[in-house]
Write a protein that holds these residues in place. Structure first.
Motif, mmCIF file in Angstrom:
data_model
loop_
_atom_site.group_PDB
_atom_site.id
_atom_site.type_symbol
_atom_site.label_atom_id
_atom_site.label_comp_id
_atom_site.label_asym_id
_atom_site.label_seq_id
_atom_site.Cartn_x
_atom_site.Cartn_y
_atom_site.Cartn_z
ATOM 1 N N ARG A 19 0.841 -1.194 0.000
ATOM 2 C CA ARG A 19 0.000 0.000 0.000
ATOM 3 C C ARG A 19 0.878 1.246 0.000
ATOM 4 N NH1 ARG A 19 -4.781 1.166 4.267
ATOM 5 N NH2 ARG A 19 -5.245 3.260 3.552
ATOM 6 N N THR A 20 2.053 1.149 0.617
ATOM 7 C CA THR A 20 2.991 2.267 0.632
ATOM 8 C C THR A 20 3.458 2.595 -0.782
ATOM 9 O OG1 THR A 20 3.727 1.615 2.824
ATOM 10 C CG2 THR A 20 5.174 3.099 1.605
ATOM 11 N N LEU A 21 3.786 1.572 -1.569
ATOM 12 C CA LEU A 21 4.196 1.799 -2.968
ATOM 13 C C LEU A 21 3.069 2.441 -3.759
ATOM 14 C CD1 LEU A 21 6.161 -1.484 -3.778
ATOM 15 C CD2 LEU A 21 7.096 0.819 -3.560
ATOM 16 N N ALA A 22 1.841 1.981 -3.514
ATOM 17 C CA ALA A 22 0.689 2.573 -4.196
ATOM 18 C C ALA A 22 0.546 4.041 -3.814
ATOM 19 C CB ALA A 22 -0.589 1.798 -3.842
ATOM 20 N N ALA A 23 0.659 4.341 -2.523
ATOM 21 C CA ALA A 23 0.526 5.721 -2.046
ATOM 22 C C ALA A 23 1.650 6.596 -2.605
ATOM 23 C CB ALA A 23 0.513 5.753 -0.526
ATOM 24 N N ASP A 24 2.872 6.057 -2.663
ATOM 25 C CA ASP A 24 3.996 6.825 -3.206
ATOM 26 C C ASP A 24 3.784 7.153 -4.680
ATOM 27 O OD1 ASP A 24 5.205 6.768 -0.737
ATOM 28 O OD2 ASP A 24 6.669 5.208 -1.266
ATOM 29 N N ALA A 25 3.270 6.192 -5.443
ATOM 30 C CA ALA A 25 2.990 6.422 -6.869
ATOM 31 C C ALA A 25 1.920 7.499 -7.023
ATOM 32 C CB ALA A 25 2.549 5.120 -7.537
ATOM 33 N N ILE A 26 0.924 7.465 -6.158
ATOM 34 C CA ILE A 26 -0.147 8.460 -6.201
ATOM 35 C C ILE A 26 0.415 9.842 -5.879
ATOM 36 C CG2 ILE A 26 -2.279 9.214 -5.078
ATOM 37 C CD1 ILE A 26 -2.859 6.128 -4.710
ATOM 38 N N LYS A 27 1.224 9.922 -4.813
ATOM 39 C CA LYS A 27 1.801 11.212 -4.409
ATOM 40 C C LYS A 27 2.692 11.809 -5.481
ATOM 41 C CE LYS A 27 1.772 10.247 0.504
ATOM 42 N NZ LYS A 27 2.532 9.480 1.469
ATOM 43 N N SER A 28 3.375 10.964 -6.251
ATOM 44 C CA SER A 28 4.293 11.474 -7.270
ATOM 45 C C SER A 28 3.591 11.701 -8.614
ATOM 46 C CB SER A 28 5.496 10.545 -7.421
ATOM 47 O OG SER A 28 5.089 9.260 -7.826
ATOM 48 N N GLY A 29 2.258 11.647 -8.618
ATOM 49 C CA GLY A 29 1.496 12.003 -9.813
ATOM 50 C C GLY A 29 1.436 10.921 -10.876
ATOM 51 N N LYS A 30 1.650 9.673 -10.495
ATOM 52 C CA LYS A 30 1.657 8.582 -11.472
ATOM 53 C C LYS A 30 0.317 7.856 -11.580
ATOM 54 C CE LYS A 30 6.590 7.859 -11.117
ATOM 55 N NZ LYS A 30 7.670 7.024 -10.618
ATOM 56 N N VAL A 31 -0.675 8.330 -10.841
ATOM 57 C CA VAL A 31 -1.995 7.687 -10.872
ATOM 58 C C VAL A 31 -3.062 8.739 -11.143
ATOM 59 C CG1 VAL A 31 -3.690 6.338 -9.557
ATOM 60 C CG2 VAL A 31 -1.241 5.896 -9.257
ATOM 61 N N ARG A 32 -3.946 8.430 -12.112
ATOM 62 C CA ARG A 32 -5.072 9.307 -12.414
ATOM 63 C C ARG A 32 -6.358 8.493 -12.341
ATOM 64 N NH1 ARG A 32 -2.876 10.041 -17.391
ATOM 65 N NH2 ARG A 32 -4.931 10.027 -18.319
ATOM 66 N N ILE A 33 -7.411 9.163 -11.905
ATOM 67 C CA ILE A 33 -8.749 8.571 -11.938
ATOM 68 C C ILE A 33 -9.482 9.354 -13.014
ATOM 69 C CG2 ILE A 33 -10.869 8.085 -10.663
ATOM 70 C CD1 ILE A 33 -9.145 8.302 -8.081
ATOM 71 N N GLY A 34 -9.778 8.699 -14.122
ATOM 72 C CA GLY A 34 -10.323 9.429 -15.264
ATOM 73 C C GLY A 34 -9.277 10.420 -15.740
ATOM 74 N N ASP A 35 -9.618 11.701 -15.790
ATOM 75 C CA ASP A 35 -8.683 12.730 -16.244
ATOM 76 C C ASP A 35 -8.030 13.490 -15.089
ATOM 77 O OD1 ASP A 35 -9.194 12.129 -18.903
ATOM 78 O OD2 ASP A 35 -10.889 13.510 -19.002
ATOM 79 N N SER A 36 -8.360 13.136 -13.846
ATOM 80 C CA SER A 36 -7.868 13.890 -12.683
ATOM 81 C C SER A 36 -6.739 13.150 -11.982
ATOM 82 C CB SER A 36 -8.996 14.080 -11.670
ATOM 83 O OG SER A 36 -10.148 14.565 -12.292
ATOM 84 N N LEU A 37 -5.738 13.907 -11.539
ATOM 85 C CA LEU A 37 -4.689 13.311 -10.719
ATOM 86 C C LEU A 37 -5.310 12.812 -9.420
ATOM 87 C CD1 LEU A 37 -1.576 15.659 -11.018
ATOM 88 C CD2 LEU A 37 -1.759 13.282 -11.725
#
Length: 92
Positions: A19-37
């Protein structure tokens, strides 16, 4: 269950090893939901498309089922459709 945190879902369906890796990817802008970061606390629901940049690949997933606990790979595959274009998967 109608909504799940994006970091929990990405870890539960085995897209990230922790979950930490997932959160880190999200924080660094590597995950979008639809068109939104995405933000780690953002909720997703069935039918949304999640875009993930991971290991040089741009991956796209359609959320089919919401889970909060990590499951085995065969069950995880039932929770999303992989919409990643074939040419993206053939990069290497």
């Amino acid at each position: 269950m109608e909504k799940v945190r994006i970091d929990k879902w990405l870890w539960s369906v085995r897209i990230f090893k922790s979950r930490t890796l997932a959160a880190d990817a999200i924080k660094s802008g590597k995950v979008r939901i639809g068109d939104s970061l995405a933000k780690a606390a953002d909720n997703i629901s069935v039918g949304q498309i999640v875009h993930v940049k991971k290991d040089g690949f741009n991956l796209d997933f359609l959320v089919k089922k919401l889970i909060e606990k990590r499951v085995g790979a065969p069950i995880a595959l039932e929770c999303y459709d992989n919409l990643t274009p074939q040419e993206e998967l053939n990069k290497y």
